[in-house]
Design an enzyme around this catalytic site. Structure first.
Site, mmCIF file in Angstrom:
data_model
loop_
_atom_site.group_PDB
_atom_site.id
_atom_site.type_symbol
_atom_site.label_atom_id
_atom_site.label_comp_id
_atom_site.label_asym_id
_atom_site.label_seq_id
_atom_site.Cartn_x
_atom_site.Cartn_y
_atom_site.Cartn_z
ATOM 1 N N ARG A 177 0.815 -1.181 0.012
ATOM 2 C CA ARG A 177 0.034 0.150 0.013
ATOM 3 C C ARG A 177 0.945 1.171 0.214
ATOM 4 N NH1 ARG A 177 -5.413 -0.565 1.528
ATOM 5 N NH2 ARG A 177 -5.361 1.502 2.306
ATOM 6 N N ARG A 181 8.746 6.520 -3.782
ATOM 7 C CA ARG A 181 9.193 7.498 -5.030
ATOM 8 C C ARG A 181 10.553 8.092 -5.050
ATOM 9 N NH1 ARG A 181 3.484 10.326 -4.284
ATOM 10 N NH2 ARG A 181 2.106 8.518 -4.518
ATOM 11 N N ARG A 255 -8.230 -5.342 13.822
ATOM 12 C CA ARG A 255 -7.667 -4.027 14.538
ATOM 13 C C ARG A 255 -8.507 -3.016 14.415
ATOM 14 N NH1 ARG A 255 -4.147 -3.549 18.406
ATOM 15 N NH2 ARG A 255 -2.648 -1.956 18.134
ATOM 16 N N ARG A 286 -1.690 8.837 14.402
ATOM 17 C CA ARG A 286 -1.629 9.990 13.439
ATOM 18 C C ARG A 286 -2.645 11.075 14.256
ATOM 19 N NH1 ARG A 286 -3.636 6.705 7.883
ATOM 20 N NH2 ARG A 286 -4.890 5.417 9.346
ATOM 21 N N GLU A 309 -5.631 9.566 16.500
ATOM 22 C CA GLU A 309 -5.904 8.327 16.307
ATOM 23 C C GLU A 309 -5.147 7.236 17.080
ATOM 24 O OE1 GLU A 309 -6.438 7.146 12.112
ATOM 25 O OE2 GLU A 309 -5.479 5.158 12.364
ATOM 26 N N TYR A 355 -9.070 -6.184 3.139
ATOM 27 C CA TYR A 355 -8.532 -4.573 3.326
ATOM 28 C C TYR A 355 -8.938 -3.660 2.088
ATOM 29 C CZ TYR A 355 -5.126 -0.992 5.284
ATOM 30 O OH TYR A 355 -4.409 0.148 5.553
ATOM 31 N N ASP A 357 -10.424 -0.849 0.114
ATOM 32 C CA ASP A 357 -10.643 0.700 -0.155
ATOM 33 C C ASP A 357 -12.188 1.175 -0.588
ATOM 34 O OD1 ASP A 357 -8.109 1.846 0.660
ATOM 35 O OD2 ASP A 357 -7.184 1.307 -1.415
HETATM 36 N N1 UDP Z 1 2.680 2.526 7.439
HETATM 37 C C1 UDP Z 1 3.763 3.008 8.264
HETATM 38 N N2 UDP Z 1 4.138 4.436 8.407
HETATM 39 C C2 UDP Z 1 3.554 5.157 7.664
HETATM 40 C C3 UDP Z 1 2.363 4.952 6.921
HETATM 41 C C4 UDP Z 1 2.149 3.594 6.652
HETATM 42 O O1 UDP Z 1 4.494 2.148 8.660
HETATM 43 O O2 UDP Z 1 3.690 6.513 7.874
HETATM 44 C C5 UDP Z 1 2.497 1.162 7.133
HETATM 45 C C6 UDP Z 1 1.522 0.780 8.278
HETATM 46 O O3 UDP Z 1 1.807 -0.573 8.667
HETATM 47 C C7 UDP Z 1 0.104 0.768 7.652
HETATM 48 C C8 UDP Z 1 0.602 0.510 6.085
HETATM 49 O O4 UDP Z 1 1.696 0.913 5.767
HETATM 50 O O5 UDP Z 1 -0.846 -0.089 8.105
HETATM 51 C C9 UDP Z 1 -0.509 1.021 5.182
HETATM 52 O O6 UDP Z 1 -0.678 2.456 5.305
HETATM 53 P P1 UDP Z 1 -1.990 3.162 4.692
HETATM 54 O O7 UDP Z 1 -1.609 4.761 4.806
HETATM 55 O O8 UDP Z 1 -2.331 2.806 3.534
HETATM 56 O O9 UDP Z 1 -2.835 2.869 5.859
HETATM 57 P P2 UDP Z 1 -4.511 3.382 5.952
HETATM 58 O O10 UDP Z 1 -4.556 4.677 5.667
HETATM 59 O O11 UDP Z 1 -5.355 2.531 5.123
HETATM 60 O O12 UDP Z 1 -4.803 3.076 7.425
#
Ligand code: UDP
Length: 377
Positions: A177, A181, A255, A286, A309, A355, A357
């Site tokens: 996910r 880049r 989770r 976050r 969160e 999972y 979207d």
């Molecule tokens: N992740 C991370 N650090 C970050 C952002 C994401 O380790 O700063 C990892 C984390 O394990 C997360 C996964 O990447 O569950 C997928 O991130 P995404 O942003 O897609 O999660 P969502 O927004 O769906 O909760």
């Protein structure tokens, strides 16, 4: 006289409401949707904070993004979107970095001035020792993609907090996910053709979807298998599959999240809608500041709203499936039980234990409708 129920839909998230809309409008049958919560929209629900009048996503920031034309055309019948482009920042050791990891993140973290080509060579060099024929878990995959230093800073502890598990015990595909880049593009969903926030919020989309005299919606109702309403044709269940069978084969790992909301007497608290806090020393993962999701609105400049969160294991409020080997095999046992129930199908993130979207959920519902149309027309 009570209306006959042709289709019963359990759960008023995207999967349930899209199917309700299709069944009522195209198939012209009556639908009852029930939900255990007191509102529509599942985890996409948005509401207006009464004091600040800021709209926020009660279950975490949702950015609508898709490259699927069928989904995009469909959803645009029920809402228009603003031109918000999602950007995520990460707060590490009191510095702010761009997420997903891009050339800016690499250069500021390693204090370099690489161009795209040199950055790629550098990352390949520091990560090649983690090469494997097959990546058996999240950590193996992540270290091979970005090396151990970036992994330890931005990923490891965030993932431990978010999933409550050692990344070695998580499936490698969660890391897919997160793009890497070698340019300065910080548009989180740059690979998607369309993205934005619904102009009137998410809840309004759901209200539009079910705005049909053939659809009834009842809140605060738990579904039981011997449910008092028996539909004429079909029950569509979108809740957690383990709960449906009273956890007979054990609880699937889920989770969950909780949010602590506060109103701050400032126009702008963090300057963007989401900042990640990857270090374990912060209990939250976050901070969301929903004001930034609607730049087109004239919000009050005296106040802002933030939501911290936190992740936890509350399986009664499931968000993310932990799709490892043992959960997958438990899931299959439940699925086998589903197939034994007459006139009963399942779908959506919770029932599929996937999972998804939002766009994938909508697409799955539209595809399922094709099947329903053929069978019940
Ligand atoms: N992740 C991370 N650090 C970050 C952002 C994401 O380790 O700063 C990892 C984390 O394990 C997360 C996964 O990447 O569950 C997928 O991130 P995404 O942003 O897609 O999660 P969502 O927004 O769906 O909760």
């Amino acid at each position: 006289m009570k209306k006959q129920i042709d289709f019963l839909i359990v759960g008023a998230g995207f999967y349930g409401c899209v199917l309700a809309e299709r069944i009522a409008n195209i198939l012209k049958k009556n639908v009852l949707i029930i939900d255990k919560r007191d509102h529509i929209g599942g985890n996409c629900y948005s509401e207006i904070d009464q004091k600040t009048k800021i709209e926020y996503h009660k279950y975490g920031t949702h950015i609508f993004h898709t490259s699927n034309i069928k989904v995009w055309n469909y959803i645009n019948n029920f809402t228009k979107f603003n031109n918000y482009r999602h950007q995520v920042l990460s707060h590490y050791r009191n510095n702010i970095y761009q997420m997903p990891i891009n050339l800016e993140t690499i250069n500021s973290f390693f204090k370099k001035n690489f161009n795209p080509h040199d950055a790629e060579i550098f990352i390949r060099k520091i990560s090649k020792k983690f090469k494997k024929k097959e990546f058996l878990n999240f950590e193996e995959k992540a270290k091979f993609q970005i090396g151990s230093k970036l992994y330890n800073a931005f990923i490891k502890e965030y993932t431990m907090k978010q999933w409550g598990k050692n990344p070695k015990d998580l499936p490698s595909n969660i890391f897919n996910r997160l793009p890497l880049r070698f340019n300065y593009n910080e548009d989180y969903f740059k690979n998607c053709k369309w993205q934005g926030i619904p102009l009137n919020g998410y809840t309004d989309i759901f209200n539009q979807l079910i705005d049909n005299k053939r659809i009834n919606f009842e809140t605060n109702i738990e579904f039981k298998n011997n449910f008092k309403y028996k539909p004429k044709y079909l029950t569509i269940y979108t809740g957690p599959i383990d709960k449906l069978f009273n956890y007979r084969f054990g609880i699937l790992d889920w989770r969950s999240l909780t949010f602590k909301k506060s109103i701050i007497k400032k126009n702008d608290v963090q300057g963007t809608s989401v900042i990640n806090y990857p270090e374990l020393k912060y209990k939250f993962t976050r901070i969301h500041e929903p004001k930034h999701l609607h730049p087109e609105r004239n919000y009050d400049t005296n106040y802002s709203l933030i939501l911290k969160e936190y992740s936890n294991d509350n399986y009664l409020e499931p968000y993310y499936p932990i799709n490892n080997k043992s959960n997958r095999s438990t899931y299959k046992r439940y699925l086998n039980e589903v197939s034994k129930i007459k006139d009963f199908i399942i779908g959506g993130r919770l029932a599929d234990y996937a999972y998804y979207d939002m766009d994938m959920t909508i697409l799955a519902a539209l595809n399922k409708f094709n099947y329903i149309l053929k069978k019940y027309n």
